[in-house]
Design a protein around this motif. Structure first.
Motif, PDB file in Angstrom:
ATOM      1  N   VAL A  38       0.871  -1.177   0.000  1.00 15.10           N
ATOM      2  CA  VAL A  38       0.000   0.000   0.000  1.00 15.10           C
ATOM      3  C   VAL A  38       0.905   1.222   0.000  1.00 15.10           C
ATOM      4  CG1 VAL A  38      -1.701   1.325   1.368  1.00 15.10           C
ATOM      5  CG2 VAL A  38      -1.853  -1.181   1.253  1.00 15.10           C
ATOM      6  N   ARG A  39       0.516   2.271  -0.697  1.00 19.17           N
ATOM      7  CA  ARG A  39       1.336   3.476  -0.690  1.00 19.17           C
ATOM      8  C   ARG A  39       0.520   4.696  -0.318  1.00 19.17           C
ATOM      9  NH1 ARG A  39       2.893   4.859  -7.021  1.00 19.17           N
ATOM     10  NH2 ARG A  39       0.770   5.380  -7.736  1.00 19.17           N
ATOM     11  N   GLN A  40       1.237   5.768   0.054  1.00 18.28           N
ATOM     12  CA  GLN A  40       0.604   7.003   0.506  1.00 18.28           C
ATOM     13  C   GLN A  40       1.454   8.183   0.085  1.00 18.28           C
ATOM     14  OE1 GLN A  40       0.171   7.445   4.835  1.00 18.28           O
ATOM     15  NE2 GLN A  40      -1.816   8.386   4.483  1.00 18.28           N
ATOM     16  N   PRO A  41       1.044   8.921  -0.936  1.00 15.17           N
ATOM     17  CA  PRO A  41       1.765  10.150  -1.297  1.00 15.17           C
ATOM     18  C   PRO A  41       1.773  11.115  -0.117  1.00 15.17           C
ATOM     19  CG  PRO A  41       0.227   9.524  -3.021  1.00 15.17           C
ATOM     20  CD  PRO A  41      -0.072   8.661  -1.834  1.00 15.17           C
ATOM     21  N   LEU A  46      -4.499   6.702   1.256  1.00 14.59           N
ATOM     22  CA  LEU A  46      -3.891   5.399   1.007  1.00 14.59           C
ATOM     23  C   LEU A  46      -4.324   4.829  -0.344  1.00 14.59           C
ATOM     24  CD1 LEU A  46      -4.655   3.972   4.562  1.00 14.59           C
ATOM     25  CD2 LEU A  46      -2.436   4.747   3.742  1.00 14.59           C
ATOM     26  N   GLU A  47      -3.375   4.196  -1.016  1.00 13.40           N
ATOM     27  CA  GLU A  47      -3.660   3.552  -2.303  1.00 13.40           C
ATOM     28  C   GLU A  47      -3.166   2.105  -2.255  1.00 13.40           C
ATOM     29  OE1 GLU A  47      -3.067   4.216  -7.107  1.00 13.40           O
ATOM     30  OE2 GLU A  47      -1.553   5.000  -5.745  1.00 13.40           O
ATOM     31  N   TRP A  48      -4.042   1.179  -2.548  1.00 12.17           N
ATOM     32  CA  TRP A  48      -3.708  -0.241  -2.596  1.00 12.17           C
ATOM     33  C   TRP A  48      -2.952  -0.525  -3.878  1.00 12.17           C
ATOM     34  CZ3 TRP A  48      -5.267  -4.401  -5.755  1.00 12.17           C
ATOM     35  CH2 TRP A  48      -5.067  -5.693  -5.222  1.00 12.17           C
ATOM     36  N   ILE A  49      -1.781  -1.173  -3.751  1.00 12.94           N
ATOM     37  CA  ILE A  49      -0.964  -1.488  -4.922  1.00 12.94           C
ATOM     38  C   ILE A  49      -1.197  -2.915  -5.396  1.00 12.94           C
ATOM     39  CG2 ILE A  49       1.401  -1.755  -5.780  1.00 12.94           C
ATOM     40  CD1 ILE A  49       2.244   0.378  -3.700  1.00 12.94           C
ATOM     41  N   ILE A  93       5.131   7.200   0.582  1.00 13.89           N
ATOM     42  CA  ILE A  93       5.541   6.228   1.590  1.00 13.89           C
ATOM     43  C   ILE A  93       4.940   4.890   1.166  1.00 13.89           C
ATOM     44  CG2 ILE A  93       5.390   5.532   4.002  1.00 13.89           C
ATOM     45  CD1 ILE A  93       5.083   8.531   4.677  1.00 13.89           C
ATOM     46  N   TYR A  94       5.773   3.866   1.097  1.00  8.08           N
ATOM     47  CA  TYR A  94       5.322   2.539   0.707  1.00  8.08           C
ATOM     48  C   TYR A  94       5.293   1.642   1.937  1.00  8.08           C
ATOM     49  CZ  TYR A  94       5.620   3.830  -4.186  1.00  8.08           C
ATOM     50  OH  TYR A  94       5.401   4.440  -5.407  1.00  8.08           O
ATOM     51  N   TYR A  95       4.135   1.021   2.157  1.00  7.66           N
ATOM     52  CA  TYR A  95       3.947   0.109   3.278  1.00  7.66           C
ATOM     53  C   TYR A  95       3.759  -1.308   2.773  1.00  7.66           C
ATOM     54  CZ  TYR A  95       2.675   4.294   6.027  1.00  7.66           C
ATOM     55  OH  TYR A  95       2.665   5.517   6.657  1.00  7.66           O
ATOM     56  N   CYS A  96       4.325  -2.260   3.527  1.00 10.73           N
ATOM     57  CA  CYS A  96       3.948  -3.645   3.299  1.00 10.73           C
ATOM     58  C   CYS A  96       3.075  -4.101   4.469  1.00 10.73           C
ATOM     59  CB  CYS A  96       5.164  -4.546   3.125  1.00 10.73           C
ATOM     60  SG  CYS A  96       6.328  -4.617   4.509  1.00 10.73           S
ATOM     61  N   ALA A  97       2.261  -5.106   4.226  1.00  9.03           N
ATOM     62  CA  ALA A  97       1.311  -5.536   5.252  1.00  9.03           C
ATOM     63  C   ALA A  97       0.968  -7.006   5.074  1.00  9.03           C
ATOM     64  CB  ALA A  97       0.033  -4.693   5.176  1.00  9.03           C
TER      65      ALA A  97
ATOM     66  N   THR B  97     -10.021  -0.805  -2.511  1.00  4.11           N
ATOM     67  CA  THR B  97      -9.997   0.647  -2.430  1.00  4.11           C
ATOM     68  C   THR B  97     -10.289   1.187  -1.042  1.00  4.11           C
ATOM     69  OG1 THR B  97     -12.219   0.477  -3.365  1.00  4.11           O
ATOM     70  CG2 THR B  97     -10.459   1.160  -4.854  1.00  4.11           C
ATOM     71  N   PHE B  98      -9.653   2.341  -0.774  1.00  2.00           N
ATOM     72  CA  PHE B  98      -9.817   3.047   0.487  1.00  2.00           C
ATOM     73  C   PHE B  98     -10.721   4.264   0.298  1.00  2.00           C
ATOM     74  CE2 PHE B  98      -6.625   1.076   3.222  1.00  2.00           C
ATOM     75  CZ  PHE B  98      -5.760   0.479   2.320  1.00  2.00           C
ATOM     76  N   GLY B  99     -11.353   4.684   1.387  1.00  2.00           N
ATOM     77  CA  GLY B  99     -11.999   5.974   1.419  1.00  2.00           C
ATOM     78  C   GLY B  99     -10.942   7.068   1.489  1.00  2.00           C
TER      79      GLY B  99
END
Lengths: 119, 107
Positions: A38-41, A46-49, A93-97, B97-99
């Motif tokens: 998941v990433r977050q500018p 949040l954006e699912w990759i 920011i790139y997150y792994c989960a 997708t997220f809110g």
């Protein structure tokens, strides 16, 4: 207690390839979980990759126009993300989960790694 | 893609208040709705999964509910550590997708 740790280059040139790895400790990547990116500018949502199973099966976000490759290395208990042809819009920011298969929710997250795309 | 319309985008609240955040899915997602809390500089933290299941270790003042394609996160008696940004996520279909997020601010 499962722990995830992102690693990789924090600076990538435009048109280059972003490469990140997520190391998993406290549990096996071959358990019945999926593993996600998941990433977050900066300052945004949040954006699912995408996500991967230890068998190598993957799902990814079509909005990234086939630039994404997610792979798994069971011998090292880690999974990886490659994002090709990056632009400034990929700065995030790139997150792994870890993803629970029963409901597809992410219950353990890495701390995140900032990747900046700049020349 | 399934769109998640989250509201409000921000909320000015006080300690002790009851807070309600809503997410509306653009199509049927069963109960595949999760809520995360994110504090500045930190990774998201799972609060609620499958619409109404409280993640282990999360205080009971957090709860989730569903009505059709409308989902609600409720925080009763807001505590100082609850001031953060909250995101819903549908996990029914990929892309998951997220809110847009709801930022709780101190009044």
């Amino acid at each position: 207690q499962v722990q995830l740790q992102e690693s990789g280059s924090g600076l990538v040139k435009p048109s280059g390839t972003l490469s990140l790895t997520c190391g998993v400790s406290g549990g096996s990547i071959s358990n019945d979980n999926w593993w996600s990116w998941v990433r977050q500018p900066p300052g945004k949502g949040l954006e699912w990759i995408g996500e991967i199973y230890h068998s190598g099966s993957t799902n990814d976000n079509p909005s990234l126009k086939s630039r994404v490759t997610i792979s798994v290395d069971k011998s090292k208990n880690q999974f990886s993300l490659r994002l090709a042809s990056v632009t400034a819009a990929d700065t995030a920011i790139y997150y792994c989960a870890r993803v629970q298969y029963s409901g597809w929710y992410a219950d353990y997250w890495g701390q995140g790694i900032l990747v900046t795309v700049s020349s | 893609d399934i769109q998640m319309a989250q509201s409000p985008s921000s909320l000015s609240t006080s300690v002790g208040d009851r807070v309600t955040i809503t997410c509306r899915a653009s199509q049927y997602i069963s109960s595949y709705l999760n809520w995360y809390q994110q504090k500045p500089g930190k990774a998201p933290k799972l609060l609620i999964y499958a619409a109404s299941n409280l993640q282990s270790g999360v205080p009971s003042r957090f709860s989730g509910s569903a009505s059709g394609t409308d989902f609600t996160l409720t925080i009763t008696s807001l505590q100082p550590e609850d001031f953060a940004t909250y995101y819903c996520q549908q996990s029914y279909r990929t892309p998951r997708t997220f809110g847009q997020g709801t930022k709780l601010e101190i009044k």
